[in-house]
Design a protein around this motif. Structure first.
Motif, PDB file in Angstrom:
ATOM      1  N   ALA A  44       0.797  -0.844   0.386  1.00 36.32           N
ATOM      2  CA  ALA A  44      -0.644   0.670   0.032  1.00 36.32           C
ATOM      3  C   ALA A  44       0.849   0.742  -0.439  1.00 36.32           C
ATOM      4  O   ALA A  44       0.456   2.120  -0.564  1.00 36.32           O
ATOM      5  N   ALA A  45       1.564   1.087   1.029  1.00 34.30           N
ATOM      6  CA  ALA A  45       2.391   2.476   1.022  1.00 34.30           C
ATOM      7  C   ALA A  45       3.460   2.548  -0.041  1.00 34.30           C
ATOM      8  O   ALA A  45       3.844   3.697  -0.269  1.00 34.30           O
ATOM      9  N   GLY A  46       3.560   1.169  -0.851  1.00 34.77           N
ATOM     10  CA  GLY A  46       4.502   1.354  -1.909  1.00 34.77           C
ATOM     11  C   GLY A  46       4.205   2.273  -3.424  1.00 34.77           C
ATOM     12  O   GLY A  46       4.497   2.785  -4.892  1.00 34.77           O
ATOM     13  N   LEU A  47       2.309   1.424  -3.566  1.00 38.07           N
ATOM     14  CA  LEU A  47       1.701   2.572  -4.010  1.00 38.07           C
ATOM     15  C   LEU A  47       1.042   3.267  -3.939  1.00 38.07           C
ATOM     16  O   LEU A  47       1.050   4.720  -5.096  1.00 38.07           O
ATOM     17  N   GLY A  48       0.812   3.728  -2.728  1.00 34.85           N
ATOM     18  CA  GLY A  48       0.831   5.869  -2.738  1.00 34.85           C
ATOM     19  C   GLY A  48      -0.581   5.758  -3.222  1.00 34.85           C
ATOM     20  O   GLY A  48      -0.988   6.848  -3.087  1.00 34.85           O
ATOM     21  N   TYR A  49      -1.744   5.066  -3.566  1.00 33.61           N
ATOM     22  CA  TYR A  49      -2.969   5.556  -3.936  1.00 33.61           C
ATOM     23  C   TYR A  49      -3.159   4.815  -2.446  1.00 33.61           C
ATOM     24  O   TYR A  49      -3.013   4.832  -0.800  1.00 33.61           O
ATOM     25  N   SER A  50      -4.644   6.305  -1.640  1.00 31.17           N
ATOM     26  CA  SER A  50      -5.184   6.146  -0.975  1.00 31.17           C
ATOM     27  C   SER A  50      -5.431   4.630   0.126  1.00 31.17           C
ATOM     28  O   SER A  50      -5.140   4.791   1.757  1.00 31.17           O
ATOM     29  N   THR A 204     -11.844  10.009   7.088  1.00 29.74           N
ATOM     30  CA  THR A 204     -11.764  11.302   6.686  1.00 29.74           C
ATOM     31  C   THR A 204     -13.048  12.623   7.260  1.00 29.74           C
ATOM     32  O   THR A 204     -13.541  12.134   8.344  1.00 29.74           O
ATOM     33  N   VAL A 205     -12.660  13.658   6.750  1.00 32.96           N
ATOM     34  CA  VAL A 205     -13.415  15.279   6.737  1.00 32.96           C
ATOM     35  C   VAL A 205     -14.294  14.627   5.561  1.00 32.96           C
ATOM     36  O   VAL A 205     -14.268  14.690   4.224  1.00 32.96           O
ATOM     37  N   GLN A 206     -15.167  14.508   6.492  1.00 29.64           N
ATOM     38  CA  GLN A 206     -17.056  14.523   4.731  1.00 29.64           C
ATOM     39  C   GLN A 206     -17.277  16.292   3.854  1.00 29.64           C
ATOM     40  O   GLN A 206     -18.418  16.562   5.330  1.00 29.64           O
ATOM     41  N   LEU A 207     -16.403  16.864   2.805  1.00 32.77           N
ATOM     42  CA  LEU A 207     -16.822  18.068   2.913  1.00 32.77           C
ATOM     43  C   LEU A 207     -17.977  18.045   1.589  1.00 32.77           C
ATOM     44  O   LEU A 207     -17.229  17.781   0.896  1.00 32.77           O
ATOM     45  N   VAL A 208     -19.206  18.858   2.039  1.00 33.16           N
ATOM     46  CA  VAL A 208     -20.169  18.114   0.699  1.00 33.16           C
ATOM     47  C   VAL A 208     -21.325  20.038   0.976  1.00 33.16           C
ATOM     48  O   VAL A 208     -20.939  20.907   1.622  1.00 33.16           O
ATOM     49  N   TRP A 209     -20.631  20.205  -0.773  1.00 32.65           N
ATOM     50  CA  TRP A 209     -21.763  21.314  -1.297  1.00 32.65           C
ATOM     51  C   TRP A 209     -23.107  21.249  -1.897  1.00 32.65           C
ATOM     52  O   TRP A 209     -22.722  19.725  -2.768  1.00 32.65           O
ATOM     53  N   ARG A 210     -24.358  21.554  -1.335  1.00 30.87           N
ATOM     54  CA  ARG A 210     -25.704  20.588  -2.180  1.00 30.87           C
ATOM     55  C   ARG A 210     -25.684  21.647  -4.105  1.00 30.87           C
ATOM     56  O   ARG A 210     -25.645  22.669  -3.032  1.00 30.87           O
ATOM     57  N   GLU A 211     -25.749  20.865  -4.464  1.00 32.42           N
ATOM     58  CA  GLU A 211     -25.854  21.508  -5.945  1.00 32.42           C
ATOM     59  C   GLU A 211     -27.583  21.732  -6.242  1.00 32.42           C
ATOM     60  O   GLU A 211     -28.539  22.880  -6.144  1.00 32.42           O
ATOM     61  N   SER A 212     -28.437  20.747  -5.505  1.00 34.49           N
ATOM     62  CA  SER A 212     -29.543  20.814  -6.148  1.00 34.49           C
ATOM     63  C   SER A 212     -30.173  19.762  -4.448  1.00 34.49           C
ATOM     64  O   SER A 212     -29.386  19.155  -3.701  1.00 34.49           O
ATOM     65  N   ALA A 213     -31.700  18.654  -5.107  1.00 33.43           N
ATOM     66  CA  ALA A 213     -32.004  17.981  -4.117  1.00 33.43           C
ATOM     67  C   ALA A 213     -31.529  16.869  -3.597  1.00 33.43           C
ATOM     68  O   ALA A 213     -30.946  16.503  -2.420  1.00 33.43           O
ATOM     69  N   ASP A 220     -13.148  15.319   0.073  1.00 35.93           N
ATOM     70  CA  ASP A 220     -12.253  13.866   1.519  1.00 35.93           C
ATOM     71  C   ASP A 220     -11.256  13.914   1.682  1.00 35.93           C
ATOM     72  O   ASP A 220     -10.295  13.675   1.411  1.00 35.93           O
ATOM     73  N   PRO A 221     -10.296  15.308   2.733  1.00 30.12           N
ATOM     74  CA  PRO A 221      -9.025  15.520   2.921  1.00 30.12           C
ATOM     75  C   PRO A 221      -8.415  13.582   3.935  1.00 30.12           C
ATOM     76  O   PRO A 221      -9.578  13.524   4.715  1.00 30.12           O
ATOM     77  N   PHE A 222      -7.938  13.544   4.059  1.00 27.55           N
ATOM     78  CA  PHE A 222      -7.003  12.318   4.406  1.00 27.55           C
ATOM     79  C   PHE A 222      -5.861  11.982   4.633  1.00 27.55           C
ATOM     80  O   PHE A 222      -5.174  11.660   4.240  1.00 27.55           O
ATOM     81  N   PRO A 223      -5.764  13.192   5.689  1.00 22.24           N
ATOM     82  CA  PRO A 223      -4.501  13.083   6.444  1.00 22.24           C
ATOM     83  C   PRO A 223      -3.546  11.834   7.559  1.00 22.24           C
ATOM     84  O   PRO A 223      -3.163  11.594   7.237  1.00 22.24           O
ATOM     85  N   VAL A 224      -4.638  11.355   8.059  1.00 24.86           N
ATOM     86  CA  VAL A 224      -4.290  10.261   8.809  1.00 24.86           C
ATOM     87  C   VAL A 224      -4.524   9.021   8.187  1.00 24.86           C
ATOM     88  O   VAL A 224      -3.614   7.979   8.545  1.00 24.86           O
ATOM     89  N   GLY A 225      -5.109   8.764   6.389  1.00 22.09           N
ATOM     90  CA  GLY A 225      -4.636   7.546   4.850  1.00 22.09           C
ATOM     91  C   GLY A 225      -2.723   8.118   5.211  1.00 22.09           C
ATOM     92  O   GLY A 225      -1.836   7.544   4.128  1.00 22.09           O
ATOM     93  N   GLY A 226      -2.399   9.062   5.309  1.00 22.89           N
ATOM     94  CA  GLY A 226      -1.068   9.596   4.520  1.00 22.89           C
ATOM     95  C   GLY A 226      -1.053  10.185   2.725  1.00 22.89           C
ATOM     96  O   GLY A 226      -0.121  10.497   2.191  1.00 22.89           O
ATOM     97  N   VAL A 227      -2.165  10.773   2.397  1.00 23.90           N
ATOM     98  CA  VAL A 227      -2.608  11.421   1.358  1.00 23.90           C
ATOM     99  C   VAL A 227      -3.655  12.429   2.015  1.00 23.90           C
ATOM    100  O   VAL A 227      -4.199  12.516   2.470  1.00 23.90           O
ATOM    101  N   VAL A 228      -3.095  14.303   1.353  1.00 18.64           N
ATOM    102  CA  VAL A 228      -3.947  15.367   1.376  1.00 18.64           C
ATOM    103  C   VAL A 228      -5.910  15.054   0.811  1.00 18.64           C
ATOM    104  O   VAL A 228      -6.267  15.923   1.846  1.00 18.64           O
TER     105      VAL A 228
END
Length: 291
Positions: A44-50, A204-213, A220-228
């Motif tokens: 996982a660390a070598g791939l660097g994906y979330s 993560t922190v789930q940041l949301v903006w509502r476009e419609s209903a 999703d910031p994800f610093p605990v996983g090692g990615v921004v």
């Protein structure tokens, strides 16, 4: 599970997109029986994906059709996480390419997660069903610390969406931006947010903006996983669906569309399905191999 059925090599798939340059990449090992924890974390660390996903034989009591049930573990570049939606979708698509579409069952640290895979116009689409979710309040001091780490004034929050911590396999702090411009401007204090997330056991922190209903844009910031930032987050989408339903922001029966990754140049689309007769949340999307 046998290596000649699914393969023990490291694969790369993306979830919540039908093209390799969209969605969220995940590493996959479809037969991880020869790997220990350090080996999985190293890959996982070598791939660097979330996150990357590692499959082994299922527990005896899991159920499901023979050859279509697995244990699955998820590792970020830094640590194991209890549940990951995009890697589950990616794994389901990879399996469907090898053993055909249909029903799959995964034993995760968070609980049992069924997945249905269908083929639509030559594209595989997987829909997972979360464990039973729950939603809890966040304290004013913790909310203040999160906003300070994000450099978000409290006035930039959408008052129609109260901050909450939501769980559907992993814990996520849900914060809603009042404008799309606020969501687009993400430059946060990495160490400060990471420390708060560890203390609150957030994935993560789930940041949301509502476009419609029924249409939302999320990040999703994800610093605990090692990615921004996580480009497309199935576990957070499930948690958000539970949050929106519990707070009466959407009907008990609803289909929501979440757009994620646009600000990273990796657009993805997540479908969140809510059913009035089932507390669990369904999250679906397409997936494809990278390279």
């Amino acid at each position: 599970m046998t290596t000649n059925a699914v393969g023990s090599e490291v694969l790369r798939y993306t979830a919540f997109s039908s093209t390799p340059d969209g969605g969220n990449p995940a590493g996959l090992v479809l037969d991880a029986s020869g790997l220990d924890d350090a080996g999985m974390l190293g890959i996982a660390a070598g791939l660097g994906y979330s996150e990357s996903a590692f499959l082994t034989a299922p527990p005896e009591d899991l159920g499901g059709e023979e050859g279509r049930a697995y244990s699955i573990r998820y590792f970020s570049p830094k640590a194991e996480v209890p549940f990951c939606g995009h890697a589950t979708v990616a794994a389901a698509v990879a399996l469907a390419e090898r053993i055909g579409p249909g029903e799959l069952v995964f034993a995760t640290r968070a609980g049992t997660v069924p997945v249905t895979v269908a083929e639509e116009g030559g594209v595989f689409r997987a829909t997972l069903t979360s464990v039973e979710p729950h939603v809890e309040k966040v304290t004013d001091p913790d909310l203040g610390e999160a906003l300070a780490a994000l450099d978000w004034p409290a006035a930039d929050l959408d008052p129609a969406f109260p901050p909450r911590i939501a769980f559907a396999g992993a814990r996520h702090l849900v914060l809603a931006a009042a404008t799309r411009a606020r969501l687009a401007e993400l430059a946060y204090d990495y160490a400060r947010l990471e420390a708060l997330m560890h203390r609150l056991d957030l994935t993560t922190v789930q940041l949301v903006w509502r476009e419609s209903a029924t249409v939302f844009h999320v990040r999703d910031p994800f610093p605990v996983g090692g990615v921004v930032e996580d480009p497309a987050t199935g576990a957070a989408a499930a948690a958000f669906g539970a949050y929106a339903r519990e707070l009466g922001l959407v009907p008990a029966d609803a289909v929501l569309t979440l757009h994620q990754g646009e600000d990273l140049g990796r657009p993805g689309e997540l479908t969140v399905t809510l059913r009035a007769d089932d507390p669990r949340v369904r999250v679906g999307g397409s997936g494809t191999r990278i390279g």
